[in-house]
Design a protein around this motif. Structure first.
Motif, PDB file in Angstrom:
ATOM      1  N   THR A   1       5.039   3.629  12.369  1.00 37.00           N
ATOM      2  CA  THR A   1       5.696   2.832  11.341  1.00 37.00           C
ATOM      3  C   THR A   1       7.200   2.820  11.545  1.00 37.00           C
ATOM      4  O   THR A   1       7.840   1.798  11.323  1.00 37.00           O
ATOM      5  CB  THR A   1       5.378   3.351   9.920  1.00 37.00           C
ATOM      6  OG1 THR A   1       5.523   4.766   9.924  1.00 37.00           O
ATOM      7  CG2 THR A   1       3.988   2.972   9.522  1.00 37.00           C
TER       8      THR A   1
ATOM      9  N   ARG B   1       4.727  -9.612   2.326  1.00 38.43           N
ATOM     10  CA  ARG B   1       5.845  -8.965   1.667  1.00 38.43           C
ATOM     11  C   ARG B   1       7.173  -9.638   1.931  1.00 38.43           C
ATOM     12  O   ARG B   1       8.088  -9.556   1.146  1.00 38.43           O
ATOM     13  CB  ARG B   1       5.908  -7.491   2.080  1.00 38.43           C
ATOM     14  CG  ARG B   1       4.786  -6.724   1.433  1.00 38.43           C
ATOM     15  CD  ARG B   1       4.512  -5.390   2.112  1.00 38.43           C
ATOM     16  NE  ARG B   1       3.309  -4.806   1.557  1.00 38.43           N
ATOM     17  CZ  ARG B   1       2.099  -5.149   1.924  1.00 38.43           C
ATOM     18  NH1 ARG B   1       1.931  -6.034   2.851  1.00 38.43           N
ATOM     19  NH2 ARG B   1       1.049  -4.596   1.360  1.00 38.43           N
TER      20      ARG B   1
ATOM     21  N   GLN C   1      -3.316  -5.319   7.437  1.00 42.03           N
ATOM     22  CA  GLN C   1      -2.758  -5.310   6.085  1.00 42.03           C
ATOM     23  C   GLN C   1      -2.429  -3.884   5.668  1.00 42.03           C
ATOM     24  O   GLN C   1      -1.428  -3.636   5.007  1.00 42.03           O
ATOM     25  CB  GLN C   1      -3.752  -5.929   5.085  1.00 42.03           C
ATOM     26  CG  GLN C   1      -3.909  -7.431   5.219  1.00 42.03           C
ATOM     27  CD  GLN C   1      -2.608  -8.162   4.948  1.00 42.03           C
ATOM     28  OE1 GLN C   1      -1.820  -7.797   4.081  1.00 42.03           O
ATOM     29  NE2 GLN C   1      -2.353  -9.217   5.703  1.00 42.03           N
TER      30      GLN C   1
ATOM     31  N   LEU D   1      -1.573  -1.466   7.695  1.00 45.11           N
ATOM     32  CA  LEU D   1      -0.368  -1.068   8.432  1.00 45.11           C
ATOM     33  C   LEU D   1       0.881  -1.692   7.832  1.00 45.11           C
ATOM     34  O   LEU D   1       1.923  -1.056   7.744  1.00 45.11           O
ATOM     35  CB  LEU D   1      -0.496  -1.471   9.906  1.00 45.11           C
ATOM     36  CG  LEU D   1      -1.462  -0.630  10.719  1.00 45.11           C
ATOM     37  CD1 LEU D   1      -1.679  -1.236  12.088  1.00 45.11           C
ATOM     38  CD2 LEU D   1      -0.941   0.792  10.859  1.00 45.11           C
ATOM     39  N   PHE D   2       0.768  -2.954   7.414  1.00 45.66           N
ATOM     40  CA  PHE D   2       1.912  -3.591   6.759  1.00 45.66           C
ATOM     41  C   PHE D   2       2.332  -2.769   5.555  1.00 45.66           C
ATOM     42  O   PHE D   2       3.497  -2.538   5.309  1.00 45.66           O
ATOM     43  CB  PHE D   2       1.561  -5.004   6.276  1.00 45.66           C
ATOM     44  CG  PHE D   2       1.397  -6.009   7.358  1.00 45.66           C
ATOM     45  CD1 PHE D   2       0.500  -7.061   7.223  1.00 45.66           C
ATOM     46  CD2 PHE D   2       2.138  -5.937   8.519  1.00 45.66           C
ATOM     47  CE1 PHE D   2       0.356  -8.003   8.218  1.00 45.66           C
ATOM     48  CE2 PHE D   2       1.993  -6.879   9.523  1.00 45.66           C
ATOM     49  CZ  PHE D   2       1.089  -7.917   9.373  1.00 45.66           C
ATOM     50  N   ALA D   3       1.302  -2.358   4.784  1.00 44.84           N
ATOM     51  CA  ALA D   3       1.596  -1.616   3.565  1.00 44.84           C
ATOM     52  C   ALA D   3       2.242  -0.281   3.880  1.00 44.84           C
ATOM     53  O   ALA D   3       3.233   0.098   3.271  1.00 44.84           O
ATOM     54  CB  ALA D   3       0.308  -1.409   2.771  1.00 44.84           C
ATOM     55  N   ILE D   4       1.678   0.432   4.841  1.00 46.78           N
ATOM     56  CA  ILE D   4       2.225   1.744   5.181  1.00 46.78           C
ATOM     57  C   ILE D   4       3.659   1.599   5.656  1.00 46.78           C
ATOM     58  O   ILE D   4       4.535   2.379   5.306  1.00 46.78           O
ATOM     59  CB  ILE D   4       1.356   2.430   6.250  1.00 46.78           C
ATOM     60  CG1 ILE D   4      -0.033   2.713   5.688  1.00 46.78           C
ATOM     61  CG2 ILE D   4       1.997   3.729   6.703  1.00 46.78           C
ATOM     62  CD1 ILE D   4      -0.976   3.328   6.690  1.00 46.78           C
ATOM     63  N   GLY D   5       3.906   0.558   6.445  1.00 45.17           N
ATOM     64  CA  GLY D   5       5.255   0.375   6.966  1.00 45.17           C
ATOM     65  C   GLY D   5       6.233  -0.143   5.934  1.00 45.17           C
ATOM     66  O   GLY D   5       7.430   0.020   6.073  1.00 45.17           O
TER      67      GLY D   5
ATOM     68  N   ILE E   1      -4.054  -5.466   0.239  1.00 46.27           N
ATOM     69  CA  ILE E   1      -4.941  -4.789   1.178  1.00 46.27           C
ATOM     70  C   ILE E   1      -6.371  -4.945   0.690  1.00 46.27           C
ATOM     71  O   ILE E   1      -6.674  -4.685  -0.466  1.00 46.27           O
ATOM     72  CB  ILE E   1      -4.605  -3.290   1.250  1.00 46.27           C
ATOM     73  CG1 ILE E   1      -3.091  -3.089   1.399  1.00 46.27           C
ATOM     74  CG2 ILE E   1      -5.333  -2.630   2.390  1.00 46.27           C
ATOM     75  CD1 ILE E   1      -2.682  -1.670   1.122  1.00 46.27           C
TER      76      ILE E   1
ATOM     77  N   PHE F   1      -5.091   5.312   0.802  1.00 51.81           N
ATOM     78  CA  PHE F   1      -3.933   5.999   1.377  1.00 51.81           C
ATOM     79  C   PHE F   1      -2.817   5.011   1.715  1.00 51.81           C
ATOM     80  O   PHE F   1      -1.636   5.312   1.547  1.00 51.81           O
ATOM     81  CB  PHE F   1      -4.354   6.781   2.624  1.00 51.81           C
ATOM     82  CG  PHE F   1      -3.231   7.514   3.281  1.00 51.81           C
ATOM     83  CD1 PHE F   1      -2.746   7.109   4.522  1.00 51.81           C
ATOM     84  CD2 PHE F   1      -2.635   8.600   2.674  1.00 51.81           C
ATOM     85  CE1 PHE F   1      -1.702   7.782   5.133  1.00 51.81           C
ATOM     86  CE2 PHE F   1      -1.584   9.272   3.273  1.00 51.81           C
ATOM     87  CZ  PHE F   1      -1.131   8.864   4.505  1.00 51.81           C
TER      88      PHE F   1
ATOM     89  N   CYS G   1       1.012   5.165   0.451  1.00 48.60           N
ATOM     90  CA  CYS G   1       2.187   5.114   1.323  1.00 48.60           C
ATOM     91  C   CYS G   1       3.132   3.994   0.927  1.00 48.60           C
ATOM     92  O   CYS G   1       4.333   4.126   1.014  1.00 48.60           O
ATOM     93  CB  CYS G   1       1.772   4.915   2.784  1.00 48.60           C
ATOM     94  SG  CYS G   1       1.251   6.431   3.551  1.00 48.60           S
ATOM     95  N   GLU G   2       2.554   2.854   0.510  1.00 50.10           N
ATOM     96  CA  GLU G   2       3.436   1.742   0.190  1.00 50.10           C
ATOM     97  C   GLU G   2       4.251   2.017  -1.066  1.00 50.10           C
ATOM     98  O   GLU G   2       5.446   1.784  -1.096  1.00 50.10           O
ATOM     99  CB  GLU G   2       2.648   0.452  -0.007  1.00 50.10           C
ATOM    100  CG  GLU G   2       3.604  -0.677  -0.392  1.00 50.10           C
ATOM    101  CD  GLU G   2       2.971  -2.032  -0.475  1.00 50.10           C
ATOM    102  OE1 GLU G   2       1.725  -2.109  -0.394  1.00 50.10           O
ATOM    103  OE2 GLU G   2       3.721  -3.006  -0.622  1.00 50.10           O
TER     104      GLU G   2
ATOM    105  N   THR H   1      -4.500   4.687   9.423  1.00 46.12           N
ATOM    106  CA  THR H   1      -3.236   4.658  10.154  1.00 46.12           C
ATOM    107  C   THR H   1      -3.418   4.200  11.590  1.00 46.12           C
ATOM    108  O   THR H   1      -2.510   4.293  12.404  1.00 46.12           O
ATOM    109  CB  THR H   1      -2.586   6.056  10.173  1.00 46.12           C
ATOM    110  OG1 THR H   1      -3.522   6.966  10.729  1.00 46.12           O
ATOM    111  CG2 THR H   1      -2.192   6.499   8.791  1.00 46.12           C
ATOM    112  N   LYS H   2      -4.567   3.700  11.902  1.00 47.87           N
ATOM    113  CA  LYS H   2      -4.896   3.210  13.237  1.00 47.87           C
ATOM    114  C   LYS H   2      -4.783   4.315  14.296  1.00 47.87           C
ATOM    115  O   LYS H   2      -4.437   4.071  15.433  1.00 47.87           O
ATOM    116  CB  LYS H   2      -4.019   2.010  13.627  1.00 47.87           C
ATOM    117  CG  LYS H   2      -4.740   1.068  14.596  1.00 47.87           C
ATOM    118  CD  LYS H   2      -3.893  -0.119  14.961  1.00 47.87           C
ATOM    119  CE  LYS H   2      -2.911   0.127  16.094  1.00 47.87           C
ATOM    120  NZ  LYS H   2      -3.553   0.174  17.400  1.00 47.87           N
TER     121      LYS H   2
END
Lengths: 724, 493
Positions: A53, A68, B303, B305-309, B326, B335, B339-340, B396-397
């Motif tokens: 990330t 977003r 989706q 990963l977008f959220a986590i990032g 998501i 999770f 994270c988001e 988290t891939k």
């Protein structure tokens, strides 16, 4: 019943009292191993998650599937883009309907480099999209906006661009399509980047179909970074570098005797206008842009080494530039024929470069051999001015040794002092560079002219300027150099005295015949009355030989004829449509000027002046421009000043020589023009003209002259003339 | 004003969670420490931090989303959890508080993030948690009878496979996997409860395993479970069941070859299964390169990963992100939502808390002298830890998605109940052991205090009436005798 693990340990006869301990130890070990495996898995996962990330956060946000970003857009007002001295180049206003409207106060001026936001965006708008839609204000600042119920302003971008300089570049191009780039030689910062034709960035959505559809025009293509053109004589830079790199001593001892043409392996090539350069060393060859000399040098170079050098100089690879850029290319391997190598040496054939690339090489020459990353963005700040990041100059690669760079600086200086760019020599700042003319069709008004160079003085950092003007009717020295001069005047803050410049045929604003910067108020000729300048009307037409017929024009009003105008229409003689009137009396000018002078210069700098007017045309063997009627002796610029413009007169007979045009790329469009040099009138093309390849040499002569353009007699005459 | 509040609460919540995590790990390190007072104090600190976390979170949600229900939920949540906590530690003298606190903390985080996503689901989850607490309370009361669990052996296996088969044949299909079953309107996931039966099966059969022949039989029954699960296309659970077997067999037999061979066989089987199941192929493709498949099978993970990032270290703030983008966020991708909105730092803390629970369970199992309890505790630890790893790694891939949920945090009644039973089971075993230790200590004291009357067990037993009643319960006597007899036979005196 014995438990399995105990069966094993019981073989070792462990006393009962310590069995418990043994078991405890065993259990501990097992748990540590099992626990260790799973913990290791968890820890690796955590490390991966953080690394992934952190490393991709911008990419993730910019992905179009990530909703977003649009949410962020509605929360923040897109940031502003500024020029280096703080003028607003782009800003957003929140509309009543919740949508934001992007405004460009400078209109079309920065349309390519700043770009636009519609349809995915382009330019700096796209490059720094992430920062522009993010708001890094402090908490109290954000709270203040919340209280006023306003959107948070996004971060601002300060570019290295200069508005005045950008305007000067655009004016310099005038009505011509083309590209200009001005950059700092020591740091790689881009100060101005203009591409013409341009478009209105506020109307991208509305005019999308029109722009996209105008293939022939390519208005949305940034010709500086994405245009690929035949470099023409500017490629001699690379020839010289390789020549010196291979053997500096040999290069310094090099001499060549130029009779205006040369033949290698049966292939002939001419210098521009078949000008006889005489005995030249490497420096003079460069300064005069002698095709014959460089063709000789080019064919003598080691191909593998040359290829390596060119690859090191960023041919065939993406340039160190964050936005999109085209990849320059050339063809050189063992199977390349001599003819093609000759073409390569003078920057024709299949060689293509982008103006940005040439500019970066020029920077490298100016600063001792290092290419820096080309940057447009200087710093990113929050909307309230806190600097978030500052761009520092970044060395990218060393493309030549400092010794070679030093020599190239001397050569480029010589071009200005004694060579094809003397129009720049009159200024207080020091300029150096290389001109180039790439002819690409048979039409005489179809050359792409280049100038690339650098300039400096005591109080300004060194700048590198590269300009290409498409479809001009002349040479680099005539068109591109004066354009660069105007741009550099703006940079160094120099204002020329009225009449100081004697650009006979350079009209940097269309129809400004006396070159005073004020446009003539009519396009056609008769009056040439500029608003308010008495000079214009006064010394306009002159009758030089006193026969009552106006046959010359005094463009700078000093009383001496500058241009021949045989039909007295106020327009310096040029070819097109001049009609018969233009032809007569031509040679009067020739008589006026002694060997090699054209009537054009009357400030006494005959020899040299004419030089500047002859541009080494990129076209191989630009053949002789003859002016019909009458004797043409090669080596002379007969005719009129128009010569410099590369316009040849005469109706009829005149032929242009084989223009071979390398296909010019306009952006993504390959406008391959130019086919074989056409020959009108009589024949003989010796040499072949083929479209892109353009080898070309040809002479066509009118009428009487038969075959080969140059008869023995002519050649001798040429030599004789050159000898003077 | 609102801006300041939302910013402050973000950092406040992060601070609280970091503090809690630090205390949790400190307690783990000092597990065997003699200073009981210190441990008690730290556990109380954990309770306070957890309550602060809840209050601050619900307050943030209230300010961000402007919904009064959050205040109500906050009250219910805080009161219930405080009450349960106090009740628990005061009812059971030897309750293991660190593990219990962690469990409550994870459940709280789950309910809070669920209330942000979907209040109705959060309420349902809350109700299930309360039901779970009831069970959590009931279980330790039966600890004296726990030994009865050692007996059934293979019967557990039969029951388990049977239940799973019924689901496979009759159950509803959720995205290609037959895992749920609906009775009287309540949807439940039998595989979650079969997990417990399976653990009991393995613990009771492996505790006395004598030779490899017996191991082979046990393996066959375990394999049956795994195969039925694969047949129901519940590959995640199948993998968990398999892993648990490998680790428990290793624990029971102490042959490292079991671990090595187990992992090797798993690798082999994965390749084979990969060829047979398009399901698996899709999951692997989506894992390797979700970006090119972003509009089809890669959609979920991208989706996530977008959220986590998107959260950054401190998150977008509760109620201020877009975790609703998501798919399956309440169950499979909880999770990512954490994270988001809470941020990566808190995300890492959640992972660390799961690891902390896992480590506590391991360390507890290490202390059990009785093989059955030891194996059971160890197996529970592996079940919990491995499932957490599968779901977190998938989101988290780090590994391909496996369709399992995060225990205690994700939405799912069956999952909450079964995990609570798991945790409380270990607590109960711990209490059992603590009881016995205390018993022995008392005996020791009495013995040392002199009086030959207590020098032998038989004499002591006759003196039973001397013991204060509160210390005597029915099963105590027989347990003690059994333990003593066994230990004397096995280990001598």
């Amino acid at each position: 019943m014995t438990y399995y693990p105990e069966k094993r340990s019981s073989r070792e006869n462990i006393p009962g009292s310590s069995r418990k301990k043994v078991e405890k130890k065993r259990v501990r070990k097992q748990i540590f191993i099992s626990g260790g495996i799973l913990t290791a898995l968890f820890v690796s996962m955590l490390v991966y998650m953080v690394a992934y990330t952190a490393g991709n956060d911008r990419k993730l946000l910019e992905n179009e599937y990530n909703g977003r970003e649009s949410a962020m857009l509605s929360k923040n007002l897109r940031g502003k883009i500024f020029s280096a001295d703080g003028e607003v180049l782009a800003q957003s206003k929140a509309g009543d309907d919740g949508k934001q409207v992007r405004e460009y106060p400078q209109g079309k001026l920065f349309s390519h480099v700043i770009g636009y936001t519609a349809k995915g965006g382009s330019g700096v708008e796209k490059l720094e999209n992430y920062q522009l839609i993010h708001s890094d204000l402090t908490l109290p600042e954000k709270a203040a906006y919340d209280d006023r119920n306003e959107l948070y302003p996004g971060n601002d971008i300060y570019t290295s661009l200069d508005v005045k300089l950008q305007k000067a570049c655009l004016n310099a191009l005038g009505n011509h399509n083309g590209a200009v780039i001005v950059s700092e030689a020591e740091t790689g910062r881009i100060l101005a980047m203009v591409s013409n034709p341009d478009f209105d960035p506020e109307k991208v959505n509305a005019d999308w179909d029109k722009y996209v559809g105008s293939i022939g025009d390519g208005a949305m293509v940034n010709r500086v970074s994405q245009g690929l053109y035949a470099p023409g004589s500017t490629f001699k830079i690379f020839d010289a570098i390789e020549f010196m790199d291979e053997d500096m001593n040999k290069a310094m001892a090099y001499t060549f005797d130029c009779p205006g043409y040369t033949t290698i392996d049966g292939e002939m090539i001419n210098c521009y206008h078949c000008e006889v350069h005489g005995k030249v060393d490497l420096k003079a060859s460069f300064a005069e842009s002698c095709n014959s000399s460089f063709a000789t040098i080019g064919t003598s170079l080691n191909r593998d080494a040359f290829k390596k050098t060119l690859d090191n100089m960023m041919f065939g690879e993406k340039l160190p530039y964050d936005m999109e850029s085209a990849v320059s290319s050339f063809v050189l391997d063992d199977s390349t024929s001599t003819k093609e190598v000759m073409q390569l040496s003078i920057g024709q054939g299949q060689t293509l470069m982008s103006p940005l690339h040439l500019n970066m090489i020029t920077q490298a020459i100016a600063n001792g051999g290092i290419v820096h990353k080309a940057t447009v963005v200087d710093k990113v700040t929050s909307a309230s001015g806190t600097v978030l990041s500052q761009t520092k100059p970044e060395d990218y690669r060393t493309v030549m040794s400092s010794e070679v760079a030093q020599k190239m600086q001397e050569f480029m200086r010589e071009v200005v002092v004694n060579g094809t760019a003397t129009k720049l020599s009159t200024r207080p700042y020091n300029a150096a560079g290389k001109t180039g003319t790439a002819e690409f069709s048979t039409n005489t008004s179809d050359s792409n002219v280049w100038f690339t160079g650098y300039a400096y003085d005591d109080s300004h950092p060194k700048v590198a300027v590269t300009i290409i003007m498409e479809k001009t009717a002349g040479s680099g020295g005539a068109y591109a150099v004066p354009a660069v001069r105007d741009i550099l005047d703006t940079y160094f803050g120099y204002t020329p005295e009225p009449g100081e410049d004697d650009d006979a045929n350079y009209v940097h604003v269309i129809n400004d015949h006396n070159g005073d910067g004020v446009p003539d108020n009519d396009g056609a000729a008769a009056s040439n009355a500029d608003e308010g300048s008495s000079k214009d009307t006064a010394a306009l037409n002159i009758d030089t030989n006193g026969d009552g017929i106006m046959d010359a024009i005094d463009l700078n009003g000093d009383g001496d004829p500058d241009a021949v105008d045989t039909n007295g229409d106020g327009i310096p003689d040029t070819n097109v449509g001049g009609g018969a009137t233009n032809t007569s009396g031509q040679n009067a000018a020739a008589a006026a000027g002694a060997a090699g002078t054209t009537g054009a210069q009357d400030n006494g700098q005959t020899g040299t002046q004419t030089q500047t007017n002859t541009q080494n045309s990129a076209a191989a063997g630009a053949g002789a421009q003859q002016d019909t009627a009458g004797v043409q002796t090669p080596g002379q610029q007969n005719t009129t000043a128009t010569q410099n413009a590369g316009q040849q007169n005469t109706a009829g007979a005149q032929q242009t020589t084989g223009q071979n045009a390398a296909g010019t790329q306009n952006g993504t469009l390959t406008a391959t023009q130019g086919t074989a040099g056409a020959q009108t009138g009589a024949e003989a093309q010796t040499g072949t003209q083929t479209g892109a390849a353009g080898a070309g040499t040809q002479q066509n002569t009118a009428g009487a002259q038969g075959e080969a353009a140059w008869s023995e007699a002519d050649m001798q005459a040429a030599e004789a003339a050159a000898g003077q | 004003m609102r801006t300041y509040i939302l910013a402050l609460t973000k950092y406040g919540i992060a601070g609280i969670v970091i503090a809690y995590t630090l205390v949790a790990f400190f307690l783990l390190l000092k597990n065997q420490d003699r200073d009981i007072e210190m441990r008690r104090a730290l556990s109380s600190a954990e309770l306070v931090l957890m309550l602060a976390f809840q209050i601050l979170s619900y307050f943030t949600l209230f300010v961000a989303l402007d919904n009064v229900r959050y205040i109500l939920l906050c009250l219910a949540h805080t009161v219930v959890f405080l009450g349960v906590n106090l009740l628990y530690q005061n009812t059971f003298r030897h309750a293991h508080m660190p593990l219990f606190n962690n469990m409550c903390m994870l459940i709280s985080a789950g309910i809070i993030i669920l209330s942000r996503l979907d209040i109705t689901r959060a309420l349902k989850q809350f109700v299930m948690v309360c039901a779970g607490f009831v069970i959590a309370f009931a279980l330790p009361f039966f600890r004296k009878k726990f030994y009865l669990l050692k007996k059934p052996g293979y019967i557990y296996a039969v029951l388990g496979v049977g239940a799973l088969s019924i689901v496979m044949l009759l159950g509803a299909t959720t995205l290609g996997a037959n895992i749920t079953y609906t009775i009287f309107g309540l949807t439940f996931q039998p595989s979650e409860f079969v997990k417990i039966l399976y653990l009991l099966f393995l613990a009771s059969t492996l505790r006395n395993v004598q030779d490899l022949k017996e191991l082979a039989v046990i393996t066959a029954f375990a394999a049956a479970h795994v195969l039925v699960l694969i047949g129901s296309k519940d590959l995640g659970s199948g993998l968990i069941f398999y892993m648990v077997f490998i680790f428990m067999a290793y624990m029971a037999l102490d042959e490292w070859i079991i671990l090595a061979g187990g992992f090797g066989a798993m690798a082999l089987a994965s390749v084979v299964l990969y060829h047979f199941f398009s399901h698996i192929q899709q999951r692997v493709q989506a894992f390797l390169d979700p970006w090119s498949l972003i509009d089809s099978i890669g959609y979920q993970i991208t989706q996530a990963l977008f959220a986590i990032g998107a959260g950054g270290p401190f998150g977008a703030g509760l109620g201020q992100g877009q975790p609703d983008k998501i798919p399956f966020v309440e169950s499979d991708f909880i999770f990512a939502a954490v994270c988001e909105e809470f941020g990566i730092i808190i995300g890492i803390c959640v992972v660390l808390l799961c690891v902390n629970c896992f480590m506590h369970m391991l360390s507890l199992s290490m202390t059990f002298a009785d093989r059955f309890y030891r194996l059971l505790a160890f197996g529970s630890a592996v079940v919990y830890g491995f499932q957490a790893f599968l779901t977190l790694g998938g989101q988290t891939k780090f590994i391909p998605l496996t369709g399992v949920t995060l225990p205690l945090v994700s939405y799912g009644g069956s999952s909450i109940l079964s995990t609570l039973i798991l945790f409380t089971g270990i607590e109960t075993m711990y209490m059992l052991r603590a009881d016995k230790i205390e018993q022995r200590k008392r005996l020791e004291r009495r013995r040392l205090a002199g009086s030959s009357r207590y020098s032998s067990n038989r004499q002591y037993r006759r003196q039973m009436p001397d013991l204060p009643d509160s210390r005597r319960t029915g099963g105590d006597r027989s347990d003690y005798r059994r333990y003593d007899a066994v230990s004397r036979r096995r280990y001598g005196d």
